[in-house]
Enzyme design. Structure first.
Site, PDB file in Angstrom:
ATOM      1  N   GLY A  17       0.821  -1.215   0.000  1.00 27.95           N
ATOM      2  CA  GLY A  17       0.000   0.000   0.000  1.00 27.95           C
ATOM      3  C   GLY A  17       0.847   1.255   0.000  1.00 27.95           C
ATOM      4  O   GLY A  17       0.570   2.211  -0.735  1.00 27.95           O
ATOM      5  N   THR A  43       5.394  -6.940   3.805  1.00 29.26           N
ATOM      6  CA  THR A  43       5.081  -8.347   4.098  1.00 29.26           C
ATOM      7  C   THR A  43       4.938  -9.176   2.827  1.00 29.26           C
ATOM      8  O   THR A  43       5.537 -10.243   2.693  1.00 29.26           O
ATOM      9  CB  THR A  43       3.776  -8.436   4.921  1.00 29.26           C
ATOM     10  OG1 THR A  43       3.970  -7.717   6.141  1.00 29.26           O
ATOM     11  CG2 THR A  43       3.427  -9.876   5.234  1.00 29.26           C
ATOM     12  N   CYS A  44       4.145  -8.704   1.880  1.00 27.36           N
ATOM     13  CA  CYS A  44       3.840  -9.524   0.700  1.00 27.36           C
ATOM     14  C   CYS A  44       5.117  -9.945  -0.029  1.00 27.36           C
ATOM     15  O   CYS A  44       5.314 -11.115  -0.342  1.00 27.36           O
ATOM     16  CB  CYS A  44       2.929  -8.744  -0.242  1.00 27.36           C
ATOM     17  SG  CYS A  44       2.671  -9.589  -1.793  1.00 27.36           S
ATOM     18  N   CYS A  49       3.283 -13.315   0.684  1.00 23.30           N
ATOM     19  CA  CYS A  49       2.707 -13.919  -0.538  1.00 23.30           C
ATOM     20  C   CYS A  49       3.745 -14.428  -1.532  1.00 23.30           C
ATOM     21  O   CYS A  49       3.640 -15.556  -2.031  1.00 23.30           O
ATOM     22  CB  CYS A  49       1.851 -12.904  -1.287  1.00 23.30           C
ATOM     23  SG  CYS A  49       0.965 -11.752  -0.266  1.00 23.30           S
ATOM     24  N   LYS A  52       6.149 -17.256  -0.201  1.00 27.48           N
ATOM     25  CA  LYS A  52       5.255 -18.393   0.091  1.00 27.48           C
ATOM     26  C   LYS A  52       4.840 -19.102  -1.189  1.00 27.48           C
ATOM     27  O   LYS A  52       4.911 -20.319  -1.307  1.00 27.48           O
ATOM     28  CB  LYS A  52       4.039 -17.881   0.866  1.00 27.48           C
ATOM     29  CG  LYS A  52       2.972 -18.878   1.231  1.00 27.48           C
ATOM     30  CD  LYS A  52       1.942 -19.154   0.179  1.00 27.48           C
ATOM     31  CE  LYS A  52       1.271 -17.986  -0.457  1.00 27.48           C
ATOM     32  NZ  LYS A  52       0.325 -17.274   0.369  1.00 27.48           N
ATOM     33  N   TYR A 100      11.320  -2.693  -6.387  1.00 32.66           N
ATOM     34  CA  TYR A 100      10.474  -1.738  -5.661  1.00 32.66           C
ATOM     35  C   TYR A 100      11.264  -0.465  -5.322  1.00 32.66           C
ATOM     36  O   TYR A 100      10.756   0.647  -5.416  1.00 32.66           O
ATOM     37  CB  TYR A 100       9.943  -2.381  -4.365  1.00 32.66           C
ATOM     38  CG  TYR A 100       8.623  -3.094  -4.523  1.00 32.66           C
ATOM     39  CD1 TYR A 100       8.436  -4.079  -5.475  1.00 32.66           C
ATOM     40  CD2 TYR A 100       7.534  -2.782  -3.706  1.00 32.66           C
ATOM     41  CE1 TYR A 100       7.221  -4.736  -5.612  1.00 32.66           C
ATOM     42  CE2 TYR A 100       6.312  -3.431  -3.834  1.00 32.66           C
ATOM     43  CZ  TYR A 100       6.168  -4.408  -4.788  1.00 32.66           C
ATOM     44  OH  TYR A 100       4.966  -5.048  -4.920  1.00 32.66           O
ATOM     45  N   TYR A 179      -5.095 -19.122   7.253  1.00 28.22           N
ATOM     46  CA  TYR A 179      -4.388 -19.057   5.968  1.00 28.22           C
ATOM     47  C   TYR A 179      -2.958 -19.587   6.069  1.00 28.22           C
ATOM     48  O   TYR A 179      -2.547 -20.462   5.322  1.00 28.22           O
ATOM     49  CB  TYR A 179      -4.285 -17.604   5.507  1.00 28.22           C
ATOM     50  CG  TYR A 179      -5.491 -17.021   4.855  1.00 28.22           C
ATOM     51  CD1 TYR A 179      -5.578 -16.954   3.476  1.00 28.22           C
ATOM     52  CD2 TYR A 179      -6.530 -16.489   5.600  1.00 28.22           C
ATOM     53  CE1 TYR A 179      -6.671 -16.374   2.856  1.00 28.22           C
ATOM     54  CE2 TYR A 179      -7.636 -15.908   4.991  1.00 28.22           C
ATOM     55  CZ  TYR A 179      -7.697 -15.850   3.615  1.00 28.22           C
ATOM     56  OH  TYR A 179      -8.776 -15.282   3.013  1.00 28.22           O
ATOM     57  N   ILE A 180      -2.189 -18.984   6.983  1.00 34.92           N
ATOM     58  CA  ILE A 180      -0.760 -19.289   7.025  1.00 34.92           C
ATOM     59  C   ILE A 180      -0.541 -20.731   7.455  1.00 34.92           C
ATOM     60  O   ILE A 180       0.273 -21.458   6.874  1.00 34.92           O
ATOM     61  CB  ILE A 180      -0.028 -18.286   7.953  1.00 34.92           C
ATOM     62  CG1 ILE A 180      -0.108 -16.882   7.335  1.00 34.92           C
ATOM     63  CG2 ILE A 180       1.421 -18.708   8.193  1.00 34.92           C
ATOM     64  CD1 ILE A 180       0.450 -15.765   8.208  1.00 34.92           C
ATOM     65  N   GLU A 183      -1.434 -23.125   4.575  1.00 32.17           N
ATOM     66  CA  GLU A 183      -0.496 -23.042   3.444  1.00 32.17           C
ATOM     67  C   GLU A 183       0.831 -23.709   3.807  1.00 32.17           C
ATOM     68  O   GLU A 183       1.386 -24.496   3.022  1.00 32.17           O
ATOM     69  CB  GLU A 183      -0.301 -21.584   3.036  1.00 32.17           C
ATOM     70  CG  GLU A 183      -1.583 -21.018   2.409  1.00 32.17           C
ATOM     71  CD  GLU A 183      -1.472 -19.580   1.935  1.00 32.17           C
ATOM     72  OE1 GLU A 183      -0.529 -18.862   2.345  1.00 32.17           O
ATOM     73  OE2 GLU A 183      -2.343 -19.155   1.138  1.00 32.17           O
ATOM     74  N   ARG A 200      -7.003 -24.109  18.508  1.00 35.73           N
ATOM     75  CA  ARG A 200      -7.793 -23.898  19.739  1.00 35.73           C
ATOM     76  C   ARG A 200      -9.266 -24.245  19.533  1.00 35.73           C
ATOM     77  O   ARG A 200      -9.997 -24.450  20.486  1.00 35.73           O
ATOM     78  CB  ARG A 200      -7.671 -22.449  20.195  1.00 35.73           C
ATOM     79  CG  ARG A 200      -8.299 -21.464  19.232  1.00 35.73           C
ATOM     80  CD  ARG A 200      -8.281 -20.068  19.785  1.00 35.73           C
ATOM     81  NE  ARG A 200      -8.783 -19.117  18.801  1.00 35.73           N
ATOM     82  CZ  ARG A 200      -8.844 -17.829  18.993  1.00 35.73           C
ATOM     83  NH1 ARG A 200      -8.405 -17.308  20.116  1.00 35.73           N
ATOM     84  NH2 ARG A 200      -9.317 -17.020  18.058  1.00 35.73           N
ATOM     85  N   THR A 313      -3.097  -8.154  -0.030  1.00 37.38           N
ATOM     86  CA  THR A 313      -2.231  -7.245  -0.781  1.00 37.38           C
ATOM     87  C   THR A 313      -2.972  -6.420  -1.836  1.00 37.38           C
ATOM     88  O   THR A 313      -2.815  -5.193  -1.882  1.00 37.38           O
ATOM     89  CB  THR A 313      -1.097  -8.061  -1.448  1.00 37.38           C
ATOM     90  OG1 THR A 313      -0.350  -8.669  -0.407  1.00 37.38           O
ATOM     91  CG2 THR A 313      -0.208  -7.195  -2.304  1.00 37.38           C
ATOM     92  N   HIS A 438     -13.682 -27.707 -23.207  1.00 35.57           N
ATOM     93  CA  HIS A 438     -13.469 -29.109 -22.865  1.00 35.57           C
ATOM     94  C   HIS A 438     -12.148 -29.624 -23.425  1.00 35.57           C
ATOM     95  O   HIS A 438     -11.801 -29.285 -24.547  1.00 35.57           O
ATOM     96  CB  HIS A 438     -14.622 -29.934 -23.444  1.00 35.57           C
ATOM     97  CG  HIS A 438     -14.558 -31.374 -23.072  1.00 35.57           C
ATOM     98  ND1 HIS A 438     -14.837 -31.831 -21.792  1.00 35.57           N
ATOM     99  CD2 HIS A 438     -14.215 -32.453 -23.809  1.00 35.57           C
ATOM    100  CE1 HIS A 438     -14.675 -33.150 -21.771  1.00 35.57           C
ATOM    101  NE2 HIS A 438     -14.295 -33.542 -22.966  1.00 35.57           N
ATOM    102  N   GLU A 443     -14.647 -26.004 -16.810  1.00 34.28           N
ATOM    103  CA  GLU A 443     -15.925 -26.181 -17.521  1.00 34.28           C
ATOM    104  C   GLU A 443     -17.059 -26.555 -16.561  1.00 34.28           C
ATOM    105  O   GLU A 443     -18.221 -26.326 -16.854  1.00 34.28           O
ATOM    106  CB  GLU A 443     -15.792 -27.209 -18.651  1.00 34.28           C
ATOM    107  CG  GLU A 443     -15.581 -28.638 -18.200  1.00 34.28           C
ATOM    108  CD  GLU A 443     -15.457 -29.615 -19.387  1.00 34.28           C
ATOM    109  OE1 GLU A 443     -16.236 -29.510 -20.342  1.00 34.28           O
ATOM    110  OE2 GLU A 443     -14.549 -30.487 -19.341  1.00 34.28           O
TER     111      GLU A 443
END
Ligand code: NDP
Length: 449
Positions: A17, A43-44, A49, A52, A100, A179-180, A183, A200, A313, A438, A443
């Protein structure tokens, strides 16, 4: 006389961001600076992301090489070398970090590679002690993994450290089932480690459609991942042989060489000085924002994970773009948070857009649900029993497809395309009018009746 500032915009945090907002604001003619205390990319790019996804690709070769035999290929002397994968991934992270940095440089954005804190509505202090003023401040500091409090948590790692493991583990315990956790359970399992997920609650991936979660659980258990539900970690101790002994509630202890904690992320606002500008933090340390990301202090805005709205992201990037276009480009944009596609790069992956069956029933009352439970061709050929599952949720009154949920090979790739149809408000009749491609898995989306 109008106040003069060192910069028109000072951005704290050079993640997805912050970088987008910085370069777009600069392109609109603003004098922009950005501070980053870790590495440009956030982070990404640095610890999320991107690395990963590369590990997911790397781990997939286990399945591809297994399947290769069914297609007549024999691969002699197959073995996996963790340092090679790890270092190649980290080199790619370096490459994107440079890209970046160059983007910021080419847009004339000044960079401060140090921590910055807010000292007032227009004030920033750098770790070096330098005081800076800016007309606008953008908080884009993201979020940080939460580490639950238990004895021995210092022996555990989070997603920040997992990309740097010196040695590939033989036994991994993962706390959390979001998520983490899902993955990395898939990555470690595919690469040959024994994985135990301890949670938990009894729920994995809480926000996803129940049928997909059940399917993922069933497939990953068949692949050898163990689950312990209602079983949070109580203590971790180092044993004399160097392994970790993990004590969980009400069950026998587990032995692991890596304990990965993946129990959510908290906005990285501790000590950021937002109180000096009269900004009160919300739950989870988040910065509350109104339209266009403005905080309760008119000159201070926030985008991305630090606002704890949608921690993804592409959402942070859109928020950064909208902020810069609105404040510096004279083009105010109201973002739509409807129909944001998301995916979990578990193995198999799952992906979704729109409403789950339960949410749609609550919103529309009468709904229709279509599903396709099928064995992908490549699984049949490889002798794998794993089945894919696609679901369409349709508002009965308007015939609009309001949710698509998929688990199976390439689900995220397929979902991104079908998300356009859902966002555009297409109907089930529109799906049916589309001729199937196909043979493909996608499909199924137009064949469900
Ligand atoms: P999630 O919110 O996805 O999952 C957190 C997990 O930890 C849940 O299983 C939750 O249990 C459990 N948990 C929460 N607090 C505690 C606690 N105090 N003690 C024990 N267990 C706890 O978080 P992640 O850390 O996996 O990911 C963080 C965010 O990063 C995600 O929400 C997502 O937005 C983003 N992300 C997105 C990815 C993608 O788009 N593919 C990939 C990775 C991250 P319960 O459900 O029972 O509350």
């Amino acid at each position: 006389m109008a106040a003069t500032y060192d910069y028109d915009l000072f951005v704290i945090g050079a993640g997805s961001g912050g970088v987008r907002a910085s370069r777009v604001a600069a392109a609109h003619g603003a004098r922009v600076a950005v501070a980053e205390e870790h590495r440009i990319g956030g982070t990404c790019v640095i610890r999320g992301c991107v690395p990963k996804k590369l590990l997911v690709y790397g781990s997939h070769f286990a399945e591809e090489l297994h399947d290769a035999a069914h297609y007549g290929w024999s691969v002699e002397g197959m073995r996996f070398d963790w340092p090679v994968l790890r270092d190649t991934v980290l080199r790619d992270v370096d490459r994107i970090n440079v890209a970046y940095t160059q983007t910021l440089e080419s847009h004339g954005v000044e960079r401060f590679l140090e921590r910055a804190v807010v000292t007032g509505a227009h004030g920033i202090r750098l770790a070096s002690g330098r005081e800076i003023s800016a007309k606008y401040i953008l908080i884009a500091v993201g979020a940080w993994p939460v580490m639950p409090d238990f004895p021995g948590n210092d022996l555990c790692i989070t997603s920040n450290e997992v990309f740097h493991l010196p040695k590939f583990p033989s036994r991994v315990v993962i706390q959390g089932a979001g998520y983490i956790a899902m993955e990395f359970a898939g990555i470690f399992n595919a690469l040959g480690a024994h994985v135990t997920v301890v949670s938990r609650s009894e729920t994995i991936l809480r926000s996803y459609e129940q049928a997909l979660r059940d399917r993922l659980l069933q497939i990953t258990m068949a692949r050898g991942i163990d689950y312990r539900f209602h079983c949070p970690i109580q203590q971790v101790e180092r044993q004399p042989d160097g392994m970790l002994c993990v004590t969980t509630e009400g069950r026998d202890s587990l032995t692991a060489d890596v304990v990965l904690i993946a129990t959510g992320r908290r906005a990285k606002t501790d000590g950021l000085g937002l109180d000096s500008a009269g900004i009160a933090l919300g739950p989870n340390g988040a910065v509350p924002v109104g339209d266009h990301g403005v905080t309760s202090c008119p000159g201070i805005y926030a985008v991305g994970d630090v606002t704890d709205r949608v921690q993804l992201t592409p959402v942070a990037i859109r928020e950064g773009q909208a902020f810069a276009d609105g404040v510096f480009g004279g083009k105010p944009v109201t973002l739509s948070y409807d129909c944001i596609p998301s995916a979990v790069f578990s193995q198999p992956p799952l992906a979704a857009v729109g409403l789950t069956e339960g949410q749609a029933r609550e919103k529309f009352g009468a709904i229709k649900v279509f599903s396709s439970d099928f064995r992908p061709m490549k699984n049949v050929f490889a002798g794998r029993a794993e089945r894919g599952l696609y679901k369409l949720v349709v508002d009965a009154a308007s015939d609009r497809v309001v949710g698509v949920h998929m688990i199976g090979p390439e689900a995220p790739e397929i979902l991104q395309a079908v998300a356009i149809a859902v966002k555009a408000g297409l109907t089930k009749a529109d799906f049916e009018a589309t001729v199937a491609l196909h043979p493909s898995m996608a499909e199924e989306l137009v064949l469900m009746r």
